[in-house]
Design an enzyme around this catalytic site. Structure first.
Site, PDB file in Angstrom:
ATOM      1  N   ASP A   1     -37.649  -5.044  76.953  1.00  0.00           N
ATOM      2  CA  ASP A   1     -37.352  -3.667  76.696  1.00  0.00           C
ATOM      3  C   ASP A   1     -36.296  -3.840  75.368  1.00  0.00           C
ATOM      4  OD1 ASP A   1     -37.152  -0.664  77.063  1.00  0.00           O
ATOM      5  OD2 ASP A   1     -35.279  -1.505  77.556  1.00  0.00           O
TER       6      ASP A   1
ATOM      7  N   LYS B   1     -36.569  -2.627  71.462  1.00  0.00           N
ATOM      8  CA  LYS B   1     -35.539  -1.701  70.640  1.00  0.00           C
ATOM      9  C   LYS B   1     -34.876  -2.434  69.247  1.00  0.00           C
ATOM     10  CE  LYS B   1     -34.866   1.084  75.106  1.00  0.00           C
ATOM     11  NZ  LYS B   1     -34.041   0.942  76.243  1.00  0.00           N
TER      12      LYS B   1
END
Lengths: 363, 363
Positions: free
Chosen positions: B222, B226
């Site tokens: 995750d 980003k």
């Protein structure tokens, strides 16, 4: 899309204005969908523009203004000139002029969009604030002022986004003055002991971190204006920047009757006041910071010294950084906090140029 | 201005999606210059839409979908339906679907604007990233994804503003995962001693702070996604979220072959590894944090554990806050830093709704 022609008028080409003109030159070169025409540029006593609205070379604008500028026409004449331009006009006010700020409603009425770091229009009396926004519309004219608080930091747009998407702001607080941030980060540090207050003010002036007269920072009015702007956006109809409690850091006897240098000479006589304040905070395990806040629920704005826990982000500031926290319903217990340089020509001009992009996209 | 009719398609109406629909109902009620028509809404196995594009009642949309929805049509059929709408269409993808993400270029080609918190399209292979942006234009279709990093915090727009006004980004770093922020703020606190790593992971799952399988947080992907997004915006052509060093916090033997609950049962066997790491940092006067960074100058992205000074903002995080710092030429030595909730349905939906306002203003 077909290329759109836009006329840009630059009012004020000093510290921020001259950097903005550089960024504008960069932008003109890098934008293919809007054609930017510099049709007016002015400094305090001179203006450069052509009766046929022909382009001023942006990359050479300030030199052209200095060598070929005419004496500054009355503001009304400038507004009239701009309102008749062959393209849509965006005026960029890089001054801190109250007179120009008061002319915004008239400019907007005549279809001129405005971008500005000038706080005056947004923090003077409330009817002016209302007149500003009642003369903007979703298809223009536009009014953007990101750099009026926190320079290029995303403060105004973030708060507007929260309000306009239906979040409820409960409190806004922070350190809004680069000068006062620098002074208190040094005078009341998290660890170690700071020096003499008057010596720090004198040093800050020497380094160019204060206004020519440091009392213009120490009176707290710059912070009060920023709090007025944010409070109003959050829905509190603050009457003006002088309608709530603002703690001045200028000793009462030195507020009038002395020049800036006389003020600095006399300031050491009052060092004990600030020192006692600092030591009392220190004994409680805290530091002092000059804080602006608005309690949106209670509708109370306040500017002045506060004791701050050592673990608080305001206690951990460095340099002349600003820090601004938004407490909202959606963010819950912990605020959204933005920290960084809230002054300086480069970042202030960046906020202005960022606004320009936002306005262009809507044109 | 004349009222503009806009068709909104909501894809995904779960946690974020259902809150977005609430905010959309609020927005429809509060906007007078755009008329929003909900013409499509879908969840994983059902969709609601009318062949004549007539309005779905936004304030009752999810119930209507549940009771009156048809089985989900193939994605190509949905795109075809939307591309023939009588108004301009904005599709809001609230899923985390790779298949939908891969359809964005086709949707954009057919004139459908897209707003999404879904990271997939922006962090998969680089050709998809290029296909996205080559199919947008200044007069639409538009593609906005503020909530793909930091939920509603102004991260994407701030970085875009910097890049598009000509600032030079040198480094981006921060704590990008709410789950890992929470875990390390508790496990390696600034003062006092944290507990057992495995107990904290189990507790975080119990509180609903992790994915159903906590390994989906602990693998760091995750955060890697980003960092990929931010690095690309800053100008580094990162090939994919798996093309650089990402430190997984899942012990090697537990990565495969165990269910989520078996993983949690076995995790205590590896507690000593994390504890040794923590104590080594502590002995050096530091804490450990899970940090993502991209060095824009050297073009190096990195995700993993770092030792952080106690005075560093990353050491002073609370709760599950994210913190993201931008080092740029204009900001100089001290970065622009944004801190706050980077997860949660309310703030994620707010980022989506904020994007919707930005797109509407350009339509």
């Amino acid at each position: 899309m077909s290329t759109k022609n836009i006329c840009i008028a630059v009012i004020g080409a000093g510290g921020v204005g001259s950097v903005f003109v550089q960024q504008l030159a960069w932008l003109k070169y890098n934008l293919s969908d809007w054609k930017l025409h510099l049709c007016y540029i002015a400094i305090i006593d001179k203006a450069l523009y052509h009766a046929d609205y022909s382009d001023i070379d942006i990359s050479n604008a300030i030199q052209l203004l200095e060598t070929g500028g005419k004496s500054l026409p009355p503001l009304a004449e400038t507004i009239d000139f701009l309102s008749k331009a062959p393209y849509k006009v965006i005026a960029v006010d890089n001054t801190s002029s109250q007179a120009i700020a008061e002319a915004y409603p008239d400019m907007l009425k005549k279809g001129i969009s405005i971008i500005t770091p000038n706080k005056k229009a947004f923090s003077s009396d409330y009817p002016l604030w209302q007149a500003l926004w009642s003369n903007t519309a979703p298809d223009g004219p536009f009014l953007y002022h990101e750099s009026s608080v926190g320079a290029g930091m995303p403060i105004i747009q973030t708060l507007n986004d929260m309000v306009q998407t239906g979040d409820e702001i409960t409190r806004i607080e922070g350190v809004f003055s680069g000068t006062l941030s620098y002074l208190f980060n040094s005078f009341s540090p998290r660890s170690g002991s700071g020096g003499k207050w008057s010596a720090m003010v004198t040093e800050a002036k020497r380094l160019g971190f204060t206004e020519p007269d440091p009392r213009d920072d120490l009176n707290g009015m710059d912070v009060a204006r920023k709090i007025t702007i944010l409070g109003r956006i959050a829905g509190v109809p603050i009457e003006s920047a002088t309608s709530f409690s603002v703690q001045s850091l200028i000793p009462m006897p030195l507020r009038e009757g002395y020049s800036a240098s006389e003020f600095l000479e006399k300031l050491p006589e009052y060092d004990h006041v600030m020192e006692e304040h600092r030591e009392a905070a220190k004994a409680a395990g805290k530091v002092i910071r000059y804080v602006g806040s608005v309690d949106v629920v209670k509708r109370v704005a306040e500017v002045g010294l506060q004791w701050v826990d050592l673990s608080h982000p305001m206690a951990n500031l460095e340099g002349s950084d600003n820090i601004i926290s938004f407490y909202t319903k959606r963010y819950g217990n912990l605020p959204l906090t933005i920290r960084g340089a809230g002054a300086g020509a480069d970042v202030t001009a960046m906020g202005v140029t960022g606004d320009l992009l936002k306005v262009l996209r809507q044109m």
